[in-house]
Design a protein around this motif. Structure first.
Motif, PDB file in Angstrom:
ATOM      1  N   PRO A 123      28.119  13.549 -14.324  1.00 19.52           N
ATOM      2  CA  PRO A 123      29.385  13.662 -15.088  1.00 19.52           C
ATOM      3  C   PRO A 123      30.075  13.641 -15.887  1.00 19.52           C
ATOM      4  O   PRO A 123      30.545  15.202 -17.033  1.00 19.52           O
ATOM      5  N   ALA A 124      29.272  12.766 -16.819  1.00 17.15           N
ATOM      6  CA  ALA A 124      29.697  12.903 -18.305  1.00 17.15           C
ATOM      7  C   ALA A 124      29.847  14.568 -19.172  1.00 17.15           C
ATOM      8  O   ALA A 124      30.728  14.510 -20.120  1.00 17.15           O
ATOM      9  N   THR A 144      30.347   5.387 -15.311  1.00 14.51           N
ATOM     10  CA  THR A 144      31.319   6.033 -15.197  1.00 14.51           C
ATOM     11  C   THR A 144      32.686   5.426 -16.356  1.00 14.51           C
ATOM     12  O   THR A 144      33.352   6.435 -15.664  1.00 14.51           O
ATOM     13  N   LYS A 145      33.096   4.565 -16.633  1.00 14.40           N
ATOM     14  CA  LYS A 145      33.524   3.949 -17.937  1.00 14.40           C
ATOM     15  C   LYS A 145      33.673   5.442 -18.605  1.00 14.40           C
ATOM     16  O   LYS A 145      34.601   5.829 -19.711  1.00 14.40           O
ATOM     17  N   PHE A 179      35.731  10.080 -21.101  1.00 13.87           N
ATOM     18  CA  PHE A 179      35.632  11.690 -22.202  1.00 13.87           C
ATOM     19  C   PHE A 179      36.758  11.824 -21.604  1.00 13.87           C
ATOM     20  O   PHE A 179      37.762  12.859 -22.098  1.00 13.87           O
ATOM     21  N   GLU A 180      37.155  12.146 -20.013  1.00 15.72           N
ATOM     22  CA  GLU A 180      38.528  12.620 -19.622  1.00 15.72           C
ATOM     23  C   GLU A 180      39.703  12.218 -20.427  1.00 15.72           C
ATOM     24  O   GLU A 180      39.936  12.670 -20.069  1.00 15.72           O
ATOM     25  N   ASP A 240      34.533   2.282 -28.128  1.00 10.59           N
ATOM     26  CA  ASP A 240      35.003   2.230 -27.564  1.00 10.59           C
ATOM     27  C   ASP A 240      34.095   2.379 -26.183  1.00 10.59           C
ATOM     28  O   ASP A 240      33.619   1.569 -25.811  1.00 10.59           O
ATOM     29  N   CYS A 241      33.749   3.789 -25.987  1.00 17.25           N
ATOM     30  CA  CYS A 241      32.456   3.999 -25.288  1.00 17.25           C
ATOM     31  C   CYS A 241      31.119   3.776 -26.166  1.00 17.25           C
ATOM     32  O   CYS A 241      30.383   2.640 -24.966  1.00 17.25           O
ATOM     33  N   SER A 242      31.004   3.523 -27.300  1.00 12.07           N
ATOM     34  CA  SER A 242      30.144   3.358 -28.050  1.00 12.07           C
ATOM     35  C   SER A 242      29.648   1.050 -28.134  1.00 12.07           C
ATOM     36  O   SER A 242      28.657   1.206 -27.000  1.00 12.07           O
TER      37      SER A 242
END
Length: 128
Positions: free
Chosen positions: A21-22, A70-71, A76-77, A114-116
């Motif tokens: 999904p990502a 999920t986060k 990404f969205e 933040d993702c990293s």
């Protein structure tokens, strides 16, 4: 723009498992990128960074955990929403709002940082 699967280092999206999904959101970013009027080079870097995060998680460099995946997808969205908004404006309107576009690119880069961090914190937790 280079094919996202190539950037991630896989031949098939199905091999990404829970990252699929990502990946799909990053693929949407790449598709939307084609319609961006200003800041193309900087947006290309944003999309490549997103693909690199997927690559690192997929190859186990960053810890692969469902809650963080999920986060990651939600972040990404957020970036895809920004890209889509910018792709939908005319070139002249983009020129008028050039400074705002730069701020949006900076925001996208902060989101990727933040993702990293989501995954790095998970790794640090396992080591400590």
């Amino acid at each position: 723009m280079a094919h996202i699967l190539t950037l991630i280092g896989v031949t098939s999206a199905s091999s990404l498992g829970i990252l699929l999904p990502a990946f799909k959101v990053v693929q949407q970013m790449a598709d939307t990128y084609e319609h961006i009027k200003l800041g193309q080079k900087r947006w290309k870097v944003v999309i490549q960074r997103a693909a690199l995060i997927i690559k690192e998680v997929h190859h186990g460099i960053l810890r692969n955990d469902q809650s963080n995946i999920t986060k990651l997808q939600k972040k990404f969205e957020e970036i895809q929403t920004i890209l889509q908004k910018l792709a939908d404006i005319s070139f002249f309107k983009a020129l008028i709002h050039f400074e705002d576009i730069n701020k949006e690119i900076e925001l996208a880069n902060r989101i990727l940082t933040d993702c990293s961090q989501l995954f790095l914190v998970s790794v640090a937790g396992r080591i400590g």
